[in-house]
Design a protein around this motif. Structure first.
Motif, short mmCIF file in Angstrom:
data_model
loop_
_atom_site.label_atom_id
_atom_site.label_comp_id
_atom_site.label_asym_id
_atom_site.label_seq_id
_atom_site.Cartn_x
_atom_site.Cartn_y
_atom_site.Cartn_z
N ASP A 129 0.89 -1.11 -0.05
CA ASP A 129 -0.12 -0.03 0.03
C ASP A 129 1.04 1.10 0.00
OD1 ASP A 129 -2.72 1.10 0.14
OD2 ASP A 129 -2.16 1.74 2.08
N SER A 130 2.07 0.91 0.63
CA SER A 130 2.90 2.42 0.54
C SER A 130 3.36 2.73 -0.79
CB SER A 130 4.09 2.10 1.55
OG SER A 130 5.14 0.97 0.80
N MET A 131 3.43 1.75 -1.50
CA MET A 131 3.91 2.06 -2.89
C MET A 131 2.74 2.78 -3.83
SD MET A 131 6.47 -0.87 -3.92
CE MET A 131 6.51 -0.52 -5.62
N LEU A 132 1.52 2.03 -3.51
CA LEU A 132 0.48 2.70 -4.14
C LEU A 132 0.25 4.37 -3.54
CD1 LEU A 132 -2.22 2.91 -6.08
CD2 LEU A 132 -3.48 1.83 -3.99
N ALA A 133 0.41 4.56 -2.34
CA ALA A 133 0.36 5.70 -1.95
C ALA A 133 1.43 6.93 -2.62
CB ALA A 133 0.57 5.67 -0.48
N SER A 134 2.57 6.37 -2.75
CA SER A 134 3.58 6.99 -3.13
C SER A 134 3.10 7.20 -4.78
CB SER A 134 5.01 5.91 -3.34
OG SER A 134 5.82 6.69 -4.21
N GLN A 135 2.80 6.26 -5.33
CA GLN A 135 2.39 6.52 -6.83
C GLN A 135 1.31 7.61 -7.16
OE1 GLN A 135 1.53 3.39 -9.54
NE2 GLN A 135 3.76 3.41 -10.01
N LEU A 136 0.39 7.62 -6.17
CA LEU A 136 -0.87 8.70 -6.10
C LEU A 136 -0.46 9.95 -5.56
CD1 LEU A 136 -3.56 6.48 -4.78
CD2 LEU A 136 -3.17 6.97 -6.98
N ALA A 137 0.69 9.81 -4.61
CA ALA A 137 1.27 11.20 -4.32
C ALA A 137 2.12 11.84 -5.47
CB ALA A 137 2.17 11.04 -3.15
N ASP A 138 2.60 11.09 -6.46
CA ASP A 138 3.32 11.59 -7.23
C ASP A 138 2.52 11.86 -8.53
OD1 ASP A 138 5.92 11.22 -6.03
OD2 ASP A 138 6.53 9.38 -7.20
N LEU A 139 1.57 11.29 -8.73
CA LEU A 139 0.38 11.55 -9.81
C LEU A 139 0.24 12.82 -10.32
CD1 LEU A 139 -1.01 10.11 -12.27
CD2 LEU A 139 -3.13 10.11 -10.65
N GLU A 140 0.45 13.37 -11.28
CA GLU A 140 0.09 14.54 -11.86
C GLU A 140 -0.92 14.31 -13.02
OE1 GLU A 140 3.71 16.46 -13.01
OE2 GLU A 140 4.44 16.73 -10.82
N PRO A 141 -2.22 14.14 -12.59
CA PRO A 141 -3.08 13.81 -13.68
C PRO A 141 -2.98 14.80 -14.98
CG PRO A 141 -4.24 13.83 -11.39
CD PRO A 141 -2.94 14.54 -11.44
N PRO A 142 -3.09 14.17 -16.19
CA PRO A 142 -3.17 14.93 -17.34
C PRO A 142 -4.37 15.43 -17.31
CG PRO A 142 -3.14 12.59 -17.94
CD PRO A 142 -2.94 12.65 -16.53
N GLY A 143 -4.16 16.89 -17.95
CA GLY A 143 -5.76 17.42 -18.33
C GLY A 143 -6.08 17.18 -19.78
N SER A 144 -7.22 17.35 -20.26
CA SER A 144 -7.74 17.11 -21.56
C SER A 144 -7.01 17.55 -22.69
CB SER A 144 -9.14 17.74 -21.56
OG SER A 144 -9.09 19.09 -21.66
N ASP A 145 -6.09 18.41 -22.54
CA ASP A 145 -5.20 19.18 -23.64
C ASP A 145 -4.04 17.83 -23.70
OD1 ASP A 145 -4.22 19.77 -21.06
OD2 ASP A 145 -2.74 20.98 -21.90
#
Length: 172
Positions: A129-145
């Protein structure tokens, strides 16, 4: 069949279904599918298998390799679908260096659904779960552009259908 060739990134946090959707999308397009996980260094795989998240330095060579794959397929004018987390904008920018017209499908899911999927997955080096938490913390969701976003709550055929429809040129 889509008439042109494309280089396509299927991205999102671990457990979102990148490989499944990527394989289905490649099949629908008559394209090659590449799982970006297969290109991690042995050191990175060992690090993730131990439950330790990768950092930017760990990902640098991996992203360079995947960008080169996109460039090779572009040079051959062939369609390729590569599954890769692509968590940060700068990672996607690095991948786009292989093809400035890279098409991106972002698979978006809730933390709860991602965790549930990861818990039922066996035989994969991504643990904890710590790795998932790390990925979600790093995630910069792309915009529609930058990308088309699809909810992972949708069925794989629905996601693939929506994305291929987006790729299709308008009828004249």
């Amino acid at each position: 069949m889509i008439p042109s060739s494309y280089r396509i990134l299927v991205m999102g946090a671990s457990g979102c279904g990148k490989s499944l959707i990527g394989e289905n999308l490649a099949q629908a397009l008559g394209a090659t599918f590449i799982d970006g996980d297969d290109y991690h260094s042995p050191e990175s795989v060992a690090k993730m298998a131990s439950g330790t998240p990768l950092d930017d330095n760990d990902r640098q060579g991996w992203l360079d390799t995947l960008a080169a794959l996109f460039a090779n397929y572009k040079a051959q004018n062939e369609t390729v679908v590569i599954a890769c987390s692509g968590l940060k904008r700068r990672y996607r920018d690095r991948l786009r260096s292989g093809d400035s017209e890279l098409r991106i499908l972002y698979l978006k899911g809730t933390r709860e659904l991602l965790r549930e999927r990861l818990e039922t997955r066996s035989g994969h080096f991504f643990k904890g779960d710590s790795m998932l938490a790390s990925q979600l913390a790093d995630l910069e969701p792309p915009g529609s552009d930058e990308a088309m976003t699809a909810s992972i709550a949708l069925s794989p055929p629905t996601i693939v259908g929506q994305f291929t429809a987006m790729l299709a040129p308008p009828l004249s």
